[in-house]
Write a protein that holds these residues in place. Structure first.
Motif, PDB file in Angstrom:
ATOM      1  N   ALA A  17     -69.131  44.798  27.453  1.00  0.00           N
ATOM      2  CA  ALA A  17     -69.577  44.564  28.828  1.00  0.00           C
ATOM      3  C   ALA A  17     -69.858  43.086  29.070  1.00  0.00           C
ATOM      4  CB  ALA A  17     -70.821  45.401  29.115  1.00  0.00           C
ATOM      5  N   ALA A  18     -70.474  42.418  28.097  1.00  0.00           N
ATOM      6  CA  ALA A  18     -70.776  40.990  28.244  1.00  0.00           C
ATOM      7  C   ALA A  18     -69.497  40.166  28.312  1.00  0.00           C
ATOM      8  CB  ALA A  18     -71.655  40.511  27.089  1.00  0.00           C
ATOM      9  N   VAL A  19     -68.534  40.473  27.459  1.00  0.00           N
ATOM     10  CA  VAL A  19     -67.255  39.754  27.469  1.00  0.00           C
ATOM     11  C   VAL A  19     -66.522  40.008  28.775  1.00  0.00           C
ATOM     12  CG1 VAL A  19     -64.987  39.599  26.374  1.00  0.00           C
ATOM     13  CG2 VAL A  19     -67.047  39.667  24.966  1.00  0.00           C
ATOM     14  N   TRP A  20     -66.489  41.256  29.226  1.00  0.00           N
ATOM     15  CA  TRP A  20     -65.804  41.607  30.471  1.00  0.00           C
ATOM     16  C   TRP A  20     -66.456  40.894  31.648  1.00  0.00           C
ATOM     17  CZ3 TRP A  20     -67.608  44.733  34.610  1.00  0.00           C
ATOM     18  CH2 TRP A  20     -66.624  45.059  35.552  1.00  0.00           C
ATOM     19  N   ALA A  21     -67.783  40.837  31.658  1.00  0.00           N
ATOM     20  CA  ALA A  21     -68.497  40.212  32.767  1.00  0.00           C
ATOM     21  C   ALA A  21     -68.248  38.715  32.841  1.00  0.00           C
ATOM     22  CB  ALA A  21     -69.996  40.486  32.635  1.00  0.00           C
ATOM     23  N   GLN A  22     -67.945  38.063  31.735  1.00  0.00           N
ATOM     24  CA  GLN A  22     -67.692  36.626  31.737  1.00  0.00           C
ATOM     25  C   GLN A  22     -66.567  36.259  32.699  1.00  0.00           C
ATOM     26  OE1 GLN A  22     -69.366  34.095  29.876  1.00  0.00           O
ATOM     27  NE2 GLN A  22     -70.799  35.760  29.587  1.00  0.00           N
ATOM     28  N   GLY A  23     -65.595  37.146  32.860  1.00  0.00           N
ATOM     29  CA  GLY A  23     -64.465  36.869  33.738  1.00  0.00           C
ATOM     30  C   GLY A  23     -64.842  36.761  35.193  1.00  0.00           C
ATOM     31  N   TYR A  24     -66.015  37.255  35.566  1.00  0.00           N
ATOM     32  CA  TYR A  24     -66.440  37.238  36.954  1.00  0.00           C
ATOM     33  C   TYR A  24     -67.454  36.148  37.246  1.00  0.00           C
ATOM     34  CZ  TYR A  24     -63.901  41.545  37.166  1.00  0.00           C
ATOM     35  OH  TYR A  24     -62.899  42.457  37.106  1.00  0.00           O
ATOM     36  N   ILE A  25     -67.693  35.294  36.303  1.00  0.00           N
ATOM     37  CA  ILE A  25     -68.648  34.213  36.520  1.00  0.00           C
ATOM     38  C   ILE A  25     -68.008  33.167  37.432  1.00  0.00           C
ATOM     39  CG2 ILE A  25     -69.846  32.292  35.394  1.00  0.00           C
ATOM     40  CD1 ILE A  25     -70.366  34.167  33.076  1.00  0.00           C
ATOM     41  N   THR A  26     -68.706  32.848  38.520  1.00  0.00           N
ATOM     42  CA  THR A  26     -68.184  31.872  39.469  1.00  0.00           C
ATOM     43  C   THR A  26     -69.075  30.648  39.603  1.00  0.00           C
ATOM     44  OG1 THR A  26     -69.275  33.038  41.281  1.00  0.00           O
ATOM     45  CG2 THR A  26     -66.974  33.633  40.821  1.00  0.00           C
ATOM     46  N   SER A  27     -70.215  30.667  38.927  1.00  0.00           N
ATOM     47  CA  SER A  27     -71.068  29.482  38.932  1.00  0.00           C
ATOM     48  C   SER A  27     -71.922  29.498  37.664  1.00  0.00           C
ATOM     49  CB  SER A  27     -71.961  29.438  40.173  1.00  0.00           C
ATOM     50  OG  SER A  27     -72.864  30.507  40.166  1.00  0.00           O
ATOM     51  N   VAL A  28     -72.383  28.310  37.300  1.00  0.00           N
ATOM     52  CA  VAL A  28     -73.241  28.182  36.132  1.00  0.00           C
ATOM     53  C   VAL A  28     -74.668  28.421  36.610  1.00  0.00           C
ATOM     54  CG1 VAL A  28     -74.067  26.641  34.325  1.00  0.00           C
ATOM     55  CG2 VAL A  28     -71.674  26.550  35.041  1.00  0.00           C
ATOM     56  N   GLU A  29     -75.248  29.505  36.164  1.00  0.00           N
ATOM     57  CA  GLU A  29     -76.600  29.891  36.573  1.00  0.00           C
ATOM     58  C   GLU A  29     -77.468  30.051  35.334  1.00  0.00           C
ATOM     59  OE1 GLU A  29     -77.722  30.289  39.689  1.00  0.00           O
ATOM     60  OE2 GLU A  29     -75.786  30.064  40.689  1.00  0.00           O
ATOM     61  N   ASP A  30     -78.759  29.851  35.510  1.00  0.00           N
ATOM     62  CA  ASP A  30     -79.724  30.074  34.447  1.00  0.00           C
ATOM     63  C   ASP A  30     -81.055  30.382  35.125  1.00  0.00           C
ATOM     64  OD1 ASP A  30     -81.666  29.652  32.272  1.00  0.00           O
ATOM     65  OD2 ASP A  30     -79.953  28.801  31.197  1.00  0.00           O
ATOM     66  N   SER A  31     -81.704  31.443  34.717  1.00  0.00           N
ATOM     67  CA  SER A  31     -82.953  31.860  35.365  1.00  0.00           C
ATOM     68  C   SER A  31     -84.049  30.799  35.253  1.00  0.00           C
ATOM     69  CB  SER A  31     -83.435  33.186  34.785  1.00  0.00           C
ATOM     70  OG  SER A  31     -83.709  33.062  33.407  1.00  0.00           O
ATOM     71  N   ALA A  32     -83.941  29.896  34.311  1.00  0.00           N
ATOM     72  CA  ALA A  32     -84.936  28.827  34.175  1.00  0.00           C
ATOM     73  C   ALA A  32     -84.932  27.895  35.386  1.00  0.00           C
ATOM     74  CB  ALA A  32     -84.674  28.020  32.904  1.00  0.00           C
ATOM     75  N   PHE A  33     -83.845  27.902  36.152  1.00  0.00           N
ATOM     76  CA  PHE A  33     -83.751  27.033  37.321  1.00  0.00           C
ATOM     77  C   PHE A  33     -84.044  27.753  38.630  1.00  0.00           C
ATOM     78  CE2 PHE A  33     -80.579  24.990  34.396  1.00  0.00           C
ATOM     79  CZ  PHE A  33     -81.363  23.904  34.081  1.00  0.00           C
ATOM     80  N   ASP A  34     -84.331  29.044  38.593  1.00  0.00           N
ATOM     81  CA  ASP A  34     -84.560  29.802  39.826  1.00  0.00           C
ATOM     82  C   ASP A  34     -85.615  29.143  40.703  1.00  0.00           C
ATOM     83  OD1 ASP A  34     -82.659  31.627  39.122  1.00  0.00           O
ATOM     84  OD2 ASP A  34     -84.059  33.213  38.542  1.00  0.00           O
ATOM     85  N   GLY A  35     -85.208  28.825  41.924  1.00  0.00           N
ATOM     86  CA  GLY A  35     -86.120  28.255  42.900  1.00  0.00           C
ATOM     87  C   GLY A  35     -86.545  26.824  42.639  1.00  0.00           C
ATOM     88  N   GLN A  36     -85.995  26.173  41.635  1.00  0.00           N
ATOM     89  CA  GLN A  36     -86.441  24.826  41.299  1.00  0.00           C
ATOM     90  C   GLN A  36     -85.265  23.880  41.106  1.00  0.00           C
ATOM     91  OE1 GLN A  36     -88.766  25.243  37.769  1.00  0.00           O
ATOM     92  NE2 GLN A  36     -90.217  26.624  38.687  1.00  0.00           N
ATOM     93  N   ARG A  37     -84.301  23.954  41.960  1.00  0.00           N
ATOM     94  CA  ARG A  37     -83.113  23.118  41.817  1.00  0.00           C
ATOM     95  C   ARG A  37     -83.264  21.813  42.590  1.00  0.00           C
ATOM     96  NH1 ARG A  37     -79.023  25.536  39.473  1.00  0.00           N
ATOM     97  NH2 ARG A  37     -78.975  27.776  39.385  1.00  0.00           N
ATOM     98  N   THR A  38     -82.784  20.739  42.001  1.00  0.00           N
ATOM     99  CA  THR A  38     -82.697  19.471  42.726  1.00  0.00           C
ATOM    100  C   THR A  38     -81.271  19.249  43.205  1.00  0.00           C
ATOM    101  OG1 THR A  38     -82.359  18.292  40.643  1.00  0.00           O
ATOM    102  CG2 THR A  38     -84.612  18.403  41.488  1.00  0.00           C
ATOM    103  N   ARG A  39     -80.316  19.938  42.596  1.00  0.00           N
ATOM    104  CA  ARG A  39     -78.905  19.891  42.984  1.00  0.00           C
ATOM    105  C   ARG A  39     -78.383  21.319  43.023  1.00  0.00           C
ATOM    106  NH1 ARG A  39     -75.987  15.232  42.853  1.00  0.00           N
ATOM    107  NH2 ARG A  39     -77.088  13.406  42.152  1.00  0.00           N
ATOM    108  N   PRO A  40     -77.289  21.549  43.743  1.00  0.00           N
ATOM    109  CA  PRO A  40     -76.724  22.904  43.781  1.00  0.00           C
ATOM    110  C   PRO A  40     -76.178  23.321  42.411  1.00  0.00           C
ATOM    111  CG  PRO A  40     -75.562  21.425  45.303  1.00  0.00           C
ATOM    112  CD  PRO A  40     -76.570  20.605  44.569  1.00  0.00           C
ATOM    113  N   ALA A  41     -76.132  24.637  42.189  1.00  0.00           N
ATOM    114  CA  ALA A  41     -75.539  25.166  40.957  1.00  0.00           C
ATOM    115  C   ALA A  41     -74.078  24.729  40.879  1.00  0.00           C
ATOM    116  CB  ALA A  41     -75.630  26.687  40.942  1.00  0.00           C
ATOM    117  N   VAL A  42     -73.567  24.624  39.681  1.00  0.00           N
ATOM    118  CA  VAL A  42     -72.187  24.188  39.462  1.00  0.00           C
ATOM    119  C   VAL A  42     -71.240  25.361  39.694  1.00  0.00           C
ATOM    120  CG1 VAL A  42     -70.567  23.314  37.731  1.00  0.00           C
ATOM    121  CG2 VAL A  42     -72.895  22.405  37.841  1.00  0.00           C
ATOM    122  N   SER A  43     -70.267  25.175  40.590  1.00  0.00           N
ATOM    123  CA  SER A  43     -69.224  26.182  40.776  1.00  0.00           C
ATOM    124  C   SER A  43     -68.353  26.170  39.535  1.00  0.00           C
ATOM    125  CB  SER A  43     -68.367  25.850  42.003  1.00  0.00           C
ATOM    126  OG  SER A  43     -69.152  25.959  43.160  1.00  0.00           O
TER     127      SER A  43
END
Length: 133
Positions: free
Chosen positions: A21-47
């Motif tokens: 499931a983790a490998v399959w889900a990787q194919g649908y990643i469209t941006s670099v996200e990390d919960s450590a940055f939730d609500g505290q971004r100085t720049r937009p997430a990387v597409s």
């Protein structure tokens, strides 16, 4: 047979399912996200289109980017798929600068070495524009 099924077969099947499931889900990643940055971004997430990137870069091994370490040593035949970078590189610290540095080192080091890919802030951190058509 019931004991074998409960104690061995079911946990093995569960691990295989979660890994797949983790490998399959990787194919649908469209941006670099990390919960450590939730609500505290100085720049937009990387597409980031995971599959497109790996195809263009001819990356066939997951651990090329999803590295895994134990006791300070990289384990070549293991990867960190399904984990966020902050799982190892942040661990709840109040200062996110080290985590940001790790992300930048991971991407920019490879892009610089291969002489391909973006290395400037605005080349990766772009604001998404809505299609008004």
């Amino acid at each position: 047979m019931a004991v074998f099924r409960k104690k061995i077969l079911l946990p093995v099947l569960a691990c295989l399912f979660l890994t797949a499931a983790a490998v399959w889900a990787q194919g649908y990643i469209t941006s670099v996200e990390d919960s450590a940055f939730d609500g505290q971004r100085t720049r937009p997430a990387v597409s980031f289109d995971h599959d497109e990137h790996n195809e263009k870069a001819e990356i066939g091994s997951c651990n090329k980017c999803h590295h895994y370490y134990e006791d300070g040593e990289e384990i070549e035949d293991q990867d960190s798929i399904g984990m966020e970078c902050s799982d190892c590189h942040y661990e709840g610290k109040s200062d996110r600068l080290e985590l940001i540095r790790v992300y930048h080192l991971q991407c920019k080091t490879c892009h610089t070495r291969e002489k391909k890919g973006p290395v400037q802030c605005g080349q990766c951190h772009t604001r998404k524009t809505e299609n008004t058509e």
